[in-house]
Design an enzyme around this catalytic site. Structure first.
Site, PDB file in Angstrom:
ATOM      1  N   GLY A 131       0.811  -1.205   0.000  1.00 16.55           N
ATOM      2  CA  GLY A 131       0.000   0.000   0.000  1.00 16.55           C
ATOM      3  C   GLY A 131       0.843   1.253   0.000  1.00 16.55           C
ATOM      4  N   SER A 164       5.432  -4.761  -2.561  1.00 14.55           N
ATOM      5  CA  SER A 164       5.068  -3.425  -3.023  1.00 14.55           C
ATOM      6  C   SER A 164       5.642  -2.391  -2.043  1.00 14.55           C
ATOM      7  CB  SER A 164       3.549  -3.317  -3.167  1.00 14.55           C
ATOM      8  OG  SER A 164       3.184  -2.155  -3.857  1.00 14.55           O
ATOM      9  N   GLU A 209       2.832  -7.608 -13.444  1.00 13.15           N
ATOM     10  CA  GLU A 209       2.611  -6.530 -12.481  1.00 13.15           C
ATOM     11  C   GLU A 209       1.338  -5.750 -12.798  1.00 13.15           C
ATOM     12  OE1 GLU A 209       4.023  -6.227  -9.714  1.00 13.15           O
ATOM     13  OE2 GLU A 209       5.949  -7.254  -9.863  1.00 13.15           O
ATOM     14  N   HIS A 253       0.417  -7.735 -10.041  1.00 12.26           N
ATOM     15  CA  HIS A 253       0.964  -7.178  -8.809  1.00 12.26           C
ATOM     16  C   HIS A 253       0.342  -7.866  -7.602  1.00 12.26           C
ATOM     17  CE1 HIS A 253       3.284  -4.032  -6.851  1.00 12.26           C
ATOM     18  NE2 HIS A 253       2.240  -3.658  -6.139  1.00 12.26           N
TER      19      HIS A 253
END
Length: 529
Positions: A151, A236, A372, A447
């Site tokens: 995030g 991420s 991704e 992703h």
């Protein structure tokens, strides 16, 4: 494509970070209750020693979930104010139950996604973690794997069923920990120009993670873990957090290995915000709120919604000033993240001559997924590929369907190549590279696709179950030894610029060398790493 068109797509990226499964409610800016219990409960819990662990702040009662002890919402620090490092946890009497998730940080915005100002279960005092362990008080010292959620540095939570550590802990005989910490304006608003109190405000979200690692050093033995064998891993934004820890001297010695999954773009992982950019951003925020240096302490009581609204506008104004490129569009955009202040963050992770000094002796496992964003954001796909580019894809990925050539990722793959190459140049601990190519029928190898495989939380046919065991075992063995390995994998060679050694992770995995060098050069000829 305008950012408003990305909202649903962004939700796909951050779904693992924004789920609130089991997150207990609390009101922002109120202290987290310490679960007081009556005398009868204390006596009963104390006599029931199974799952009771002594920490530096008091006794904790966990739950036994089919042989894995689980502790949720464990406080590792306490934030009594905004924008300053959290202090030590106030000790409690009796036995505190650790059977419910703690608060997570107030949520911000990322890539144009609207802010949810009505989010329940959020609090500036969100310094808590979750633990899964096969045994407590048994004298064993198991590797410790600390998960940092995705995030970006703006949204997300450790309280997510997708990242439940039970299966990983059980299959690998390891202690798994996930960490909640401050995000967005609460974690990275740089007020250092306004006094010593706020010296580390631009990196206070990182100081939270460092505090969690210090808590692990002091307490994890009681949970059956080895404080001298700690691996931080994340996907991420969580991967970018791993890179920030490898950059900060304040985290040095608190962990021994790092794993970065799809965790870098040019401005989040390769580099972070400059001091000039961050201070300009703060000036815009204060102006939007009508706050001056003379009444700066009003920031402690500004509502979350007002603070986020002022921040959103300030981020865009700052991005326009410094021409910070947005993801997937031709616009400008600035995202929250660490600040290169010359102290807590002395340099960017990637330096001119190599990698940040603090990370030199830390082995790194790093990689990304084949697609991704390209299957979710059409503008990031390579829709008009030449025959030469298509042929280069076929040579790089001979086991993949040629029709998927246009969806090969460069947005994250290239920054990851830059990081691993500069880390290898440093001549310190080894770097191990991977590309995860297993494809979901609808989203490709998108992703976050690797996360359930890493945590061994996969349901499906025998091939998928086998891949989950292989990937999770590789991560576990890296945590144990510093070298990734699994029964079904060939020997995993360390990466350097010359050999380009990379493990292709799929139902049929293989080690390749410089497999996509020509392809990347054709697709992005101006990118240098």
């Amino acid at each position: 494509m305008k950012k408003t068109k990305l909202l649903n797509i962004v939700m796909v990226m951050v779904i693992s970070a924004s789920l609130l499964a089991g997150c207990r409610n609390s009101t922002e800016n109120q202290p987290i209750p310490s679960n007081p219990v009556n005398k009868e409960t204390v006596d009963t819990a104390a006599s029931q020693t199974d799952g009771v662990v002594k920490t530096t702040a008091g006794l904790l009662q966990g739950t036994n979930n089919n042989g894995i002890y689980t502790y949720l919402g464990v406080p590792y620090a306490e934030a009594t104010e905004r924008f300053v490092p959290a202090g030590e946890v106030k000790p409690w009497d009796g036995v505190r139950k650790a059977d419910a998730y703690g608060a997570m940080s107030p949520q911000g915005a990322i890539l144009g996604m609207p802010i949810n100002n009505n989010e329940t279960g959020t609090n500036n005092n969100c310094q808590n973690l979750n633990i899964w362990t096969p045994g407590t008080g048994d004298g064993k010292k198991r590797p410790v794997m600390v998960w940092l959620h995705g995030g970006g540095f703006s949204i997300g939570t450790a309280n997510n069923a997708m990242n439940d550590g039970k299966n990983l802990s059980q299959s690998g005989d390891v202690v798994v920990v996930s960490v909640n910490h401050r995000l967005n304006v609460f974690g990275h608003m740089d007020l250092s120009a306004y006094g010593e109190k706020y010296k580390y405000s631009g990196n206070v979200g990182t100081t939270d993670i460092v505090a969690a690692l210090k808590w692990i050093q002091d307490n994890i033995v009681a949970f059956g873990g080895d404080p001298s064998n700690v691996t931080v891993f994340g996907q991420s934004g969580g991967g970018a957090k791993v890179l920030s820890l490898m950059t900060s001297p304040y985290a040095k010695g608190l962990f021994q290995k790092g794993i970065v999954e799809s965790g870098a773009t040019e401005t989040m992982g390769v580099t972070f915000s400059t001091k000039e950019e961050s201070q300009t951003l703060t000036e815009h925020i204060l102006k939007n709120l009508g706050i001056t240096p003379d009444n700066l302490e009003k920031l402690q009581n500004v509502s979350n919604s007002a603070l986020q609204e002022a921040s959103t506008k300030a981020l865009q104004d700052t991005a326009n000033t410094y021409k910070i490129p947005a993801a997937f569009t031709n616009d400008y955009a600035m995202e929250w993240g660490p600040v290169i202040d010359g102290d807590y963050m002395p340099t960017n992770p990637v330096t001119k001559d190599g990698f940040a000094d603090a990370g030199k002796d830390i082995p790194l496992l790093i990689g990304s997924n084949l697609n991704e964003w390209t299957t979710m954001v059409p503008s990031s796909a390579h829709t008009n590929m030449t025959e030469e580019e298509k042929n280069a894809f076929a040579q790089a990925y001979p086991n993949e369907n040629a029709s998927g050539a246009k969806n090969v990722d460069t947005f994250i793959r290239l920054p990851m190549l830059k990081i691993m190459s500069h880390k290898a140049d440093q001549g310190g601990a080894p770097v191990y590279a991977y590309v995860f190519t297993w494809e979901d029928a609808t989203r490709g190898s998108s992703h976050g696709a690797e996360i359930p495989f890493v945590f061994d939380n996969v349901s499906g046919n025998a091939d998928l179950q086998k891949l989950a065991k292989t990937v999770s075992q590789a991560w576990i063995n890296f945590a144990k030894t510093g070298t990734p390995s699994a029964e079904d994998l060939p020997k995993w060679e360390a990466y350097d610029r010359k050999n380009g050694a990379t493990m292709i992770l799929d139902t049929e995995s293989e080690l390749v060398h410089n497999h996509d060098k020509s392809l990347m050069k054709l697709l992005e000829p101006n990118y240098s790493y």
